[in-house]
Enzyme design. Structure first.
Site, PDB file in Angstrom:
ATOM      1  N   ARG A   1      55.850  28.313   5.729  1.00  0.00           N
ATOM      2  CA  ARG A   1      55.711  28.437   4.269  1.00  0.00           C
ATOM      3  C   ARG A   1      54.617  29.473   4.045  1.00  0.00           C
ATOM      4  NH1 ARG A   1      56.491  25.249  -0.592  1.00  0.00           N
ATOM      5  NH2 ARG A   1      54.787  25.557  -2.054  1.00  0.00           N
TER       6      ARG A   1
ATOM      7  N   HIS B   1      63.470  30.481  -1.678  1.00  0.00           N
ATOM      8  CA  HIS B   1      63.130  29.078  -1.425  1.00  0.00           C
ATOM      9  C   HIS B   1      64.422  28.319  -1.094  1.00  0.00           C
ATOM     10  CE1 HIS B   1      60.849  25.574  -1.160  1.00  0.00           C
ATOM     11  NE2 HIS B   1      60.324  25.486  -2.364  1.00  0.00           N
TER      12      HIS B   1
ATOM     13  N   GLN C   1      64.590  24.266  -0.873  1.00  0.00           N
ATOM     14  CA  GLN C   1      64.628  23.611  -2.177  1.00  0.00           C
ATOM     15  C   GLN C   1      66.023  23.670  -2.769  1.00  0.00           C
ATOM     16  OE1 GLN C   1      61.967  22.045  -4.225  1.00  0.00           O
ATOM     17  NE2 GLN C   1      63.892  21.384  -5.152  1.00  0.00           N
TER      18      GLN C   1
ATOM     19  N   ASP D   1      60.914  26.302 -13.887  1.00  0.00           N
ATOM     20  CA  ASP D   1      59.822  26.320 -12.909  1.00  0.00           C
ATOM     21  C   ASP D   1      58.543  26.684 -13.656  1.00  0.00           C
ATOM     22  OD1 ASP D   1      58.408  26.289 -10.550  1.00  0.00           O
ATOM     23  OD2 ASP D   1      59.338  28.072  -9.693  1.00  0.00           O
TER      24      ASP D   1
ATOM     25  N   CYS E   1      61.639  22.106  -9.734  1.00  0.00           N
ATOM     26  CA  CYS E   1      61.273  21.990  -8.321  1.00  0.00           C
ATOM     27  C   CYS E   1      59.897  21.375  -8.112  1.00  0.00           C
ATOM     28  CB  CYS E   1      61.361  23.357  -7.644  1.00  0.00           C
ATOM     29  SG  CYS E   1      60.359  24.638  -8.429  1.00  0.00           S
TER      30      CYS E   1
ATOM     31  N   ARG F   1      64.790  16.772  -0.847  1.00  0.00           N
ATOM     32  CA  ARG F   1      64.142  17.717   0.075  1.00  0.00           C
ATOM     33  C   ARG F   1      64.082  17.106   1.471  1.00  0.00           C
ATOM     34  NH1 ARG F   1      60.522  21.623  -1.621  1.00  0.00           N
ATOM     35  NH2 ARG F   1      60.406  22.113   0.593  1.00  0.00           N
TER      36      ARG F   1
END
Length: 318
Positions: free
Chosen positions: A115, A142, A145, A237, A277, A305
């Site tokens: 990450r 991403h 996700q 987001d 998210c 997830r």
């Protein structure tokens, strides 16, 4: 109902997971099916440990709640050992090259999740590594996700093809991966972003090309009302992602009319799903009434997830 032909499996062992463009529509559907099956096993207390005796390194150059907890728990539940590595724990944060880091870690580990900020770091790590590399997040994508997101939508709607997803806000890594995933799975994606905050033009072009094969449409509009009209899913987001905190005030001004609230959500289908998210800033990108309302499935997608990433690790590493 399965997303792939009954009994059909795919050998994904040893592959990297950098972005959904690297996987076919059937392979993505297979991963979602596998995630749902692994979730069923976990809920029923059935042992499933394809990572028994294996170690997965988790490199965090960018901090996280959901990514760290879901990957650590996921590796443990699959029978393996998770090794958390912050930028202060390894020499990568002190100038060692990606190539050397990848070469050494490939001798110790069975898989690597990273990450980070720059997408090129994920690409280079995968290039020089001889074990599977999973993109836990980069500034461009991403995919973990989004794999969990489309699993969640499928669980609630019973289908993916033909649905419309409206994404309201910054054209960031989430918007990019949602477009690619939607294009691959037949979900039409409508992005509403203010001027100067649109998604990457190349990713838009690539997504539209991919969508031609599934019948989906990919569009970017200015007016969030246009994007949300008749949507099956509304997604948003934070306005200032990690690394853009110094732009908070400017972004608040630019995104002032892009809040997902009850008035905007009323333009979607009555049974729309609201997704985020996380982490969320209630009162900024979304009103409390929407994110905590009956259409919100934010904790279902957060839970997934765990299951989607377990499916990834079982398929690639196990």
């Amino acid at each position: 109902m399965s997303l792939v032909q009954a009994g059909k499996t795919y050998n994904l062992g040893g592959r990297d997971f950098i972005e959904l463009t690297d996987y076919s529509t059937e392979e993505i559907r297979y991963l979602i099916d596998l995630a749902i099956e692994i979730k069923r096993k976990q809920k029923n207390g059935e042992a499933y440990q394809p990572l028994l005796g294996k170690t997965v390194g988790l490199i965090f150059e960018k901090s996280s709640t959901r990514t760290r907890v879901s990957f650590e728990v996921g590796v443990y539940q699959l029978g393996g050992h998770a090794l958390f590595l912050s930028k202060n724990d390894i020499q990568l944060g002190r100038g060692e090259t990606i190539a050397d880091t990848a070469g050494v870690m490939s001798r110790y580990l069975d898989g690597i999740m990273i990450r980070t900020f720059g997408h090129d770091r994920v690409v280079d790590l995968a290039r020089f590594s001889t074990v599977p590399v999973i993109n836990g997040l980069s500034d461009l994508a991403h995919p973990c996700q989004v794999l969990a997101d489309y699993q969640t939508i499928y669980e609630h709607k019973g289908q993916l093809e033909g649905l419309k997803l409206a994404y309201i806000g910054d054209g960031n890594n989430m918007a990019h991966s949602l477009m690619i995933g939607g294009a691959k799975l037949g979900v039409s994606v409508s992005i509403a972003s203010p001027e100067g905050y649109e998604p990457d033009s190349q990713i838009m072009a690539d997504s539209r090309e991919l969508a031609a094969a599934t019948g989906a449409t990919i569009e970017v509009v200015r007016d969030p009302r246009e994007a949300v009209k008749d949507a099956d899913v509304i997604y948003t987001d934070v306005w200032a992602s990690m690394g853009f905190e110094e732009e908070q005030k400017a972004r608040e001004a630019a995104f002032a009319s892009y809040q997902v609230n009850e008035e905007l959500a009323a333009l979607a289908k009555p049974d729309y799903l609201f997704m985020h998210c996380l982490p969320a800033h209630r009162g900024e990108e979304v009103s409390e009434g929407v994110i905590d309302g009956s259409n919100s499935i934010i904790f279902d997608q957060a839970e997934n997830r765990l299951h989607a990433q377990k499916a990834l690790m079982a398929a690639l590493i196990g």
